[in-house]
Enzyme design. Structure first.
Site, PDB file in Angstrom:
ATOM      1  N   GLU A 147       0.852  -1.188   0.000  1.00 48.84           N
ATOM      2  CA  GLU A 147       0.000   0.000   0.000  1.00 48.84           C
ATOM      3  C   GLU A 147       0.883   1.230   0.000  1.00 48.84           C
ATOM      4  O   GLU A 147       2.026   1.171   0.464  1.00 48.84           O
ATOM      5  CB  GLU A 147      -0.883   0.014   1.267  1.00 48.84           C
ATOM      6  CG  GLU A 147      -1.883  -1.106   1.266  1.00 48.84           C
ATOM      7  CD  GLU A 147      -2.769  -1.108   2.516  1.00 48.84           C
ATOM      8  OE1 GLU A 147      -2.536  -0.290   3.416  1.00 48.84           O
ATOM      9  OE2 GLU A 147      -3.671  -1.943   2.561  1.00 48.84           O
ATOM     10  N   LYS A 190       2.463   4.306   1.444  1.00 51.09           N
ATOM     11  CA  LYS A 190       2.665   4.756   2.822  1.00 51.09           C
ATOM     12  C   LYS A 190       2.520   6.267   2.804  1.00 51.09           C
ATOM     13  O   LYS A 190       3.396   6.988   2.339  1.00 51.09           O
ATOM     14  CB  LYS A 190       4.040   4.350   3.338  1.00 51.09           C
ATOM     15  CG  LYS A 190       4.245   4.709   4.800  1.00 51.09           C
ATOM     16  CD  LYS A 190       5.546   4.140   5.317  1.00 51.09           C
ATOM     17  CE  LYS A 190       5.654   4.238   6.819  1.00 51.09           C
ATOM     18  NZ  LYS A 190       5.529   5.580   7.343  1.00 51.09           N
ATOM     19  N   ARG A 205      -1.716   9.443  11.657  1.00 49.66           N
ATOM     20  CA  ARG A 205      -2.559   8.258  11.752  1.00 49.66           C
ATOM     21  C   ARG A 205      -3.841   8.632  12.486  1.00 49.66           C
ATOM     22  O   ARG A 205      -3.793   9.315  13.508  1.00 49.66           O
ATOM     23  CB  ARG A 205      -1.821   7.170  12.532  1.00 49.66           C
ATOM     24  CG  ARG A 205      -2.546   5.851  12.541  1.00 49.66           C
ATOM     25  CD  ARG A 205      -1.636   4.768  13.036  1.00 49.66           C
ATOM     26  NE  ARG A 205      -2.254   3.474  13.005  1.00 49.66           N
ATOM     27  CZ  ARG A 205      -1.560   2.343  13.051  1.00 49.66           C
ATOM     28  NH1 ARG A 205      -0.246   2.363  13.119  1.00 49.66           N
ATOM     29  NH2 ARG A 205      -2.181   1.188  13.035  1.00 49.66           N
ATOM     30  N   ARG A 213      -2.424   8.333  16.856  1.00 51.46           N
ATOM     31  CA  ARG A 213      -1.659   7.119  17.126  1.00 51.46           C
ATOM     32  C   ARG A 213      -1.387   6.944  18.620  1.00 51.46           C
ATOM     33  O   ARG A 213      -1.324   5.858  19.126  1.00 51.46           O
ATOM     34  CB  ARG A 213      -0.350   7.237  16.374  1.00 51.46           C
ATOM     35  CG  ARG A 213       0.673   6.236  16.761  1.00 51.46           C
ATOM     36  CD  ARG A 213       1.666   6.284  15.686  1.00 51.46           C
ATOM     37  NE  ARG A 213       2.835   5.515  15.951  1.00 51.46           N
ATOM     38  CZ  ARG A 213       3.644   5.131  14.979  1.00 51.46           C
ATOM     39  NH1 ARG A 213       3.358   5.439  13.753  1.00 51.46           N
ATOM     40  NH2 ARG A 213       4.710   4.468  15.262  1.00 51.46           N
ATOM     41  N   GLU A 223      -4.681   7.196   7.282  1.00 50.53           N
ATOM     42  CA  GLU A 223      -3.694   8.262   7.420  1.00 50.53           C
ATOM     43  C   GLU A 223      -4.293   9.534   6.849  1.00 50.53           C
ATOM     44  O   GLU A 223      -4.815   9.538   5.736  1.00 50.53           O
ATOM     45  CB  GLU A 223      -2.420   7.869   6.662  1.00 50.53           C
ATOM     46  CG  GLU A 223      -1.235   8.753   6.937  1.00 50.53           C
ATOM     47  CD  GLU A 223      -0.430   8.361   8.180  1.00 50.53           C
ATOM     48  OE1 GLU A 223      -0.873   7.486   8.965  1.00 50.53           O
ATOM     49  OE2 GLU A 223       0.658   8.948   8.362  1.00 50.53           O
ATOM     50  N   PHE A 242      -6.944   2.507   5.632  1.00 54.58           N
ATOM     51  CA  PHE A 242      -6.223   1.280   5.313  1.00 54.58           C
ATOM     52  C   PHE A 242      -6.667   0.062   6.129  1.00 54.58           C
ATOM     53  O   PHE A 242      -6.179  -1.043   5.912  1.00 54.58           O
ATOM     54  CB  PHE A 242      -4.700   1.478   5.390  1.00 54.58           C
ATOM     55  CG  PHE A 242      -4.192   2.058   6.689  1.00 54.58           C
ATOM     56  CD1 PHE A 242      -4.191   1.313   7.849  1.00 54.58           C
ATOM     57  CD2 PHE A 242      -3.689   3.352   6.722  1.00 54.58           C
ATOM     58  CE1 PHE A 242      -3.702   1.838   9.028  1.00 54.58           C
ATOM     59  CE2 PHE A 242      -3.189   3.894   7.903  1.00 54.58           C
ATOM     60  CZ  PHE A 242      -3.204   3.129   9.057  1.00 54.58           C
ATOM     61  N   ARG A 274       4.076  -4.748  17.540  1.00 59.10           N
ATOM     62  CA  ARG A 274       4.916  -4.497  16.389  1.00 59.10           C
ATOM     63  C   ARG A 274       5.398  -5.839  15.874  1.00 59.10           C
ATOM     64  O   ARG A 274       5.882  -6.653  16.641  1.00 59.10           O
ATOM     65  CB  ARG A 274       6.116  -3.635  16.806  1.00 59.10           C
ATOM     66  CG  ARG A 274       6.960  -3.147  15.651  1.00 59.10           C
ATOM     67  CD  ARG A 274       8.164  -2.375  16.155  1.00 59.10           C
ATOM     68  NE  ARG A 274       7.816  -1.133  16.829  1.00 59.10           N
ATOM     69  CZ  ARG A 274       7.458  -0.007  16.202  1.00 59.10           C
ATOM     70  NH1 ARG A 274       7.404   0.012  14.901  1.00 59.10           N
ATOM     71  NH2 ARG A 274       7.161   1.075  16.874  1.00 59.10           N
TER      72      ARG A 274
HETATM   73  P1  AMP Z   1       6.308   4.924  10.943  1.00 63.01           P
HETATM   74  O1  AMP Z   1       5.561   6.118  11.507  1.00 63.01           O
HETATM   75  O2  AMP Z   1       7.433   5.308  10.045  1.00 63.01           O
HETATM   76  O3  AMP Z   1       6.653   3.927  11.982  1.00 63.01           O
HETATM   77  O4  AMP Z   1       5.291   4.162   9.972  1.00 63.01           O
HETATM   78  C1  AMP Z   1       4.094   3.624  10.422  1.00 63.01           C
HETATM   79  C2  AMP Z   1       2.970   4.590  10.159  1.00 63.01           C
HETATM   80  O5  AMP Z   1       2.740   4.740   8.779  1.00 63.01           O
HETATM   81  C3  AMP Z   1       1.632   4.129  10.673  1.00 63.01           C
HETATM   82  O6  AMP Z   1       1.512   4.344  12.039  1.00 63.01           O
HETATM   83  C4  AMP Z   1       0.680   5.000   9.878  1.00 63.01           C
HETATM   84  O7  AMP Z   1       0.510   6.224  10.555  1.00 63.01           O
HETATM   85  C5  AMP Z   1       1.443   5.310   8.607  1.00 63.01           C
HETATM   86  N1  AMP Z   1       0.833   4.761   7.372  1.00 63.01           N
HETATM   87  C6  AMP Z   1       0.768   5.426   6.191  1.00 63.01           C
HETATM   88  N2  AMP Z   1       0.183   4.690   5.257  1.00 63.01           N
HETATM   89  C7  AMP Z   1      -0.155   3.515   5.811  1.00 63.01           C
HETATM   90  C8  AMP Z   1      -0.789   2.331   5.330  1.00 63.01           C
HETATM   91  N3  AMP Z   1      -1.193   2.201   4.081  1.00 63.01           N
HETATM   92  N4  AMP Z   1      -0.966   1.303   6.220  1.00 63.01           N
HETATM   93  C9  AMP Z   1      -0.556   1.424   7.503  1.00 63.01           C
HETATM   94  N5  AMP Z   1       0.053   2.525   8.006  1.00 63.01           N
HETATM   95  C10 AMP Z   1       0.256   3.558   7.176  1.00 63.01           C
END
Ligand code: AMP
Length: 595
Positions: free
Chosen positions: A250, A252, A257, A273, A303, A344, A421
C-alpha cells in the site's frame, strides 16, 4: 484505603527502579486496595484520573498549586515560591510547611477515594472563576493532608508525580496477582488492554471475575484500540521473502494516523496514534465520515494527509503538521490546508469486530464499506509477487506523494495485532533522501480544470522536458502550487491560442489532461526531489523499466521563461543527470511516536 497508606506505597515505589521490585510492591498494593477502588488507585499511580485517551487534565499550573499550598499552610505566597526555589520541588515544600505546623487531628484521615473525588472535581471545574475554585478545592484537600500525603498530592496536581509505574509493570503485576504469573495469562490480560486501552477497566474486571471476565472486554465505539505497528525491512526482496512471496503493498502516506469511530448516530470520534482525541482538529472529517462509511457502527483506520485543493495531489508532511494540535483558526485552516483520510483498515464493521480476520478479508470489507468522496478514500493497494512489480509500485507511491510503501501480510494469520509491532506489517521508505537545488524549466503541454476556488479556470498544468535526441516533449510533473491570483488570470489568456483537443505529436505522457497544449510556453518550477514514476515519460526507462522521472511536490516559481523557446527548456538528459547526482543517504530512523 486510607490515603496515608497509599502514600506509603508511593514512597516505596519511588525508592526503587527495579522492575521486579516494583511489580512486588504493586502486587501488595493491589492486595491492599478494595475491589471498587482498584481502577482509581491504578490511574492515580500513573498520574492520571482516567485512561489516557479520555484526555482528562487537572489543569493546575504550578502557580495555582503554589497559591493553594500558601493558603493551606498559612504562608505568604512569595515565601512558598522562595522555599520551592530552594527545594526544587513544590511537593517537598508543601510537606516541609505542613511539618512545621501544629499537629491537627484532621490530618491523616483522608481516604484515597476522597482524594480521587476532589482531584476529579478540580479537573471538571471550568469557565469563569474556575481558577479560584480549583485553588480553593486543592487548599481544602491539603489542609487534611499529612506531610507525606501533601507531597504526592501536590506532585500529582502539577503533573510531576513520577513513580515510574508504567503500563507494562502494571500488566506484570496484574498477571502475577490474577494469572499466577503465567505467559498465557499475561497474553490474555495484555489483549484486553490492547482492545480497550484502559488498564483500570482491565484491573477492575480481573478483580471482579478473574481471567474469565476479560472476555467481556470487547471493542467499543468511542474507546480506542491500541494501534498495530510495523517492522522495517532492508529491501523489497527482503519483504517478499518474509511474506513468503506475496504481499499487499500500500502507499505509505506521510501524515497523521487517525482511528475513526463512527457510531450509528452521535458524533464521530478521531484518535491519534497515541490515542489523543483529534476530533476537534479535523471537523471536516468528523462531518464527512458518517456519509462516507456505509455500515455503522464502525471503527476504521487511516492516514490523514494534506491535499492540494486544485490538483488533488498529496502535500508534504509539513503541511498537515500545521493542523495538528491547533485550537484556533480552525475554519481558516480547513480552507488553507484541506485534508483527506486514506483508510487502510477496518476493525469494527456494522458492530462486528473484524480484528481476528485475515487482512485480505478486512480489506474486502473496507472497500465495500467506504463510499468514498473528497475527504475519505481507500488507500491504494496492489498485491505483488515479485520485486519488479514491488519496485514499480514503490515508484508510483513516491511519485504520488507517499513516503514509501507499507507491505502487509496476506497470510491466514494476518489478524490485526493491536498494540504489537511485528513483521505482519513492514514499512519501507525509499532508501535515499535528496534535495533538489536547481530549478527546472518545463514546457506546458497540458492543462487541468480547477476546482473549488479555482472552478472555471485552469488549476494545474502538465509540464514536460525536451528530449533533444528524439525531438519530443516528455512529461515530468503536474504543477498546481505557486499560482497567485494574477497568474491564474494570466494562464487561460496565454494558453487560449495553443489549446488542442488531442495529444499533439511529439508529446509523451501517461497522464491525460483536460486540454492538451501545443508545446510553446516555458515556466520555471522547483520541487523537493526527482523520483521515478510509471506515469511520467521523462528519461523513460533510462533508470528502470516501466518508469520515467517525476518531480515531487512541484511549485511554480512565478517566472515565465518567455526568453526560452520550448526546445531550450530543460532537457531529459539534464533531468537524468540531476536525478543521478541526488545524494544517496541511508534511511534515517523514524520517530515511532511522531504520527
Ligand atoms: P512509521 O511512523 O514510520 O513507523 O510508519 C508507520 C505509520 O505509517 C503508521 O503508524 C501509519 O501512521 C502510517 N501509514 C501510512 N500509510 C499507511 C498504510 N497504508 N498502512 C498502515 N500505516 C500507514
Amino acid at each position: 484505603m486510607r490515603f496515608v497508606e497509599l502514600a506509603a506505597f508511593y514512597e516505596r515505589l519511588e525508592a526503587t527502579t527495579k522492575r521486579l521490585e516494583m511489580r512486588k510492591i504493586l502486587v501488595e498494593l493491589i492486595d491492599a486496595v478494595g475491589r471498587e477502588e482498584l481502577a482509581e488507585v491504578l490511574y492515580l499511580s500513573q498520574g492520571l484520573l482516567r485512561p489516557e485517551y479520555e484526555g482528562v487534565e487537572l489543569g493546575m499550573a504550578e502557580s495555582l498549586a503554589t497559591k493553594a499550598v500558601a493558603a493551606a499552610t498559612n504562608a505568604e505566597e512569595p515565601a512558598v515560591v522562595d522555599r520551592r526555589q530552594r527545594s526544587g520541588d513544590l511537593g517537598l515544600t508543601a510537606a516541609e510547611l505542613i511539618t512545621a505546623l501544629p499537629a491537627a487531628p484532621e490530618r491523616g484521615a483522608l481516604l484515597a477515594r476522597d482524594v480521587y473525588a476532589t482531584l476529579t472535581e478540580i479537573a471538571h471545574a471550568s469557565g469563569e472563576g474556575s481558577q479560584e475554585v480549583k485553588v480553593g478545592l486543592f487548599a481544602d484537600l491539603l489542609r487534611r493532608c499529612t506531610p507525606a500525603e501533601a507531597k504526592f498530592a501536590v506532585r500529582f496536581a502539577i503533573g510531576t508525580l513520577r513513580l515510574g509505574v508504567r503500563e507494562l509493570t502494571i500488566l506484570d503485576a496484574l498477571t502475577q496477582k490474577y494469572g499466577g504469573g503465567t505467559k498465557e495469562a499475561r497474553l490474555r490480560i495484555e489483549a484486553a488492554f490492547n482492545l480497550s486501552s484502559d488498564l483500570g477497566l482491565v484491573a477492575e474486571t480481573l478483580a471482579k471475575d478473574g481471567l474469565e471476565g476479560l472476555t467481556r472486554i470487547q471493542l467499543q465505539v468511542g474507546r480506542p484500540i491500541r494501534p498495530m505497528l510495523a517492522e522495517r525491512a532492508t529491501s523489497l526482496a527482503d519483504i517478499l521473502e518474509r511474506m513468503e512471496g506475496e504481499a499487499a503493498l500500500e502507499y505509505k502516506y506521510d501524515g497523521l494516523r487517525v482511528q475513526a469511530h463512527v457510531p450509528v448516530d452521535g458524533p464521530v470520534k478521531l484518535f491519534s496514534r497515541r490515542l489523543e482525541d483529534l476530533s476537534a482538529q479535523f471537523p471536516e472529517l468528523v462531518a464527512a465520515l458518517p456519509e462516507a462509511i456505509s455500515r455503522k457502527p464502525a471503527i476504521v483506520e487511516g492516514e490523514c494527509v494534506a491535499i492540494d485543493a486544485d490538483t488533488d495531489q498529496i502535500r508534504p508532511f509539513q503541511d498537515i503538521s500545521r493542523r495538528r494540535g491547533r485550537k484556533y483558526d480552525l475554519e481558516r485552516m480547513q480552507e488553507e490546508i484541506p485534508v483527506c483520510l486514506y483508510l487502510f483498515d477496518v476493525l469494527l464493521d456494522d458492530d462486528v469486530a473484524t480484528v481476528d480476520e485475515p487482512f485480505p478479508d478486512r480489506r474486502r470489507r473496507l472497500v465495500s464499506l467506504v463510499r468514498g468522496g473528497e475527504r475519505v478514500r481507500v488507500a491504494t493497494q496492489s498485491i505483488v509477487k515479485d520485486v519488479d512489480a514491488a519496485q514499480l509500485f514503490l515508484d508510483a507511491a513516491i511519485a504520488e506523494g507517499g513516503e514509501g510503501v507499507m507491505a502487509k501480510s496476506v497470510a491466514t494469520g494476518s489478524a490485526y495485532r493491536a498494540g504489537a509491532r511485528g513483521f505482519w506489517w513492514i514499512k519501507y521508505k525509499r532508501d535515499y533522501t535528496q534535495r533538489l537545488g536547481d530549478s527546472i524549466d518545463g514546457v506546458i503541454v497540458g492543462a487541468f480544470h480547477g476546482r473549488g476556488r479555482r472552478g472555471g479556470r485552469y488549476g494545474a498544468l502538465l509540464l514536460a522536458v525536451y528530449d533533444a535526441q528524439n525531438d519530443r516533449f516528455e512529461s515530468f510533473t503536474k504543477v498546481g502550487s505557486g499560482f497567485d491570483d494574477a497568474t491564474l488570470e494570466e494562464i487561460p489568456k496565454r494558453l487560449a491560442s495553443l489549446e488542442l483537443s488531442e495529444r499533439p505529436k511529439g508529446v509523451e505522457s501517461g497522464l491525460e489532461p483536460d486540454r492538451w497544449i501545443q508545446p510553446r510556453l516555458v515556466i520555471e518550477v522547483r520541487g523537493a526531489e526527482l523520483t521515478l514514476s510509471p506515469i511520467h515519460r521523462a528519461g523513460f526507462e533510462a533508470i528502470r523499466p516501466g518508469a520515467g522521472l517525476a518531480l515531487r511536490f512541484p511549485r511554480f516559481t512565478g517566472v515565465w521563461r518567455d526568453d526560452k523557446a520550448a526546445t531550450n527548456a530543460t532537457t531529459s538528459a539534464e533531468l537524468l543527470t540531476m536525478y543521478r547526482s541526488q545524494v544517496k543517504h541511508a534511511e534515517e530512523p523514524s520517530d515511532d511516536s511522531a504520527s
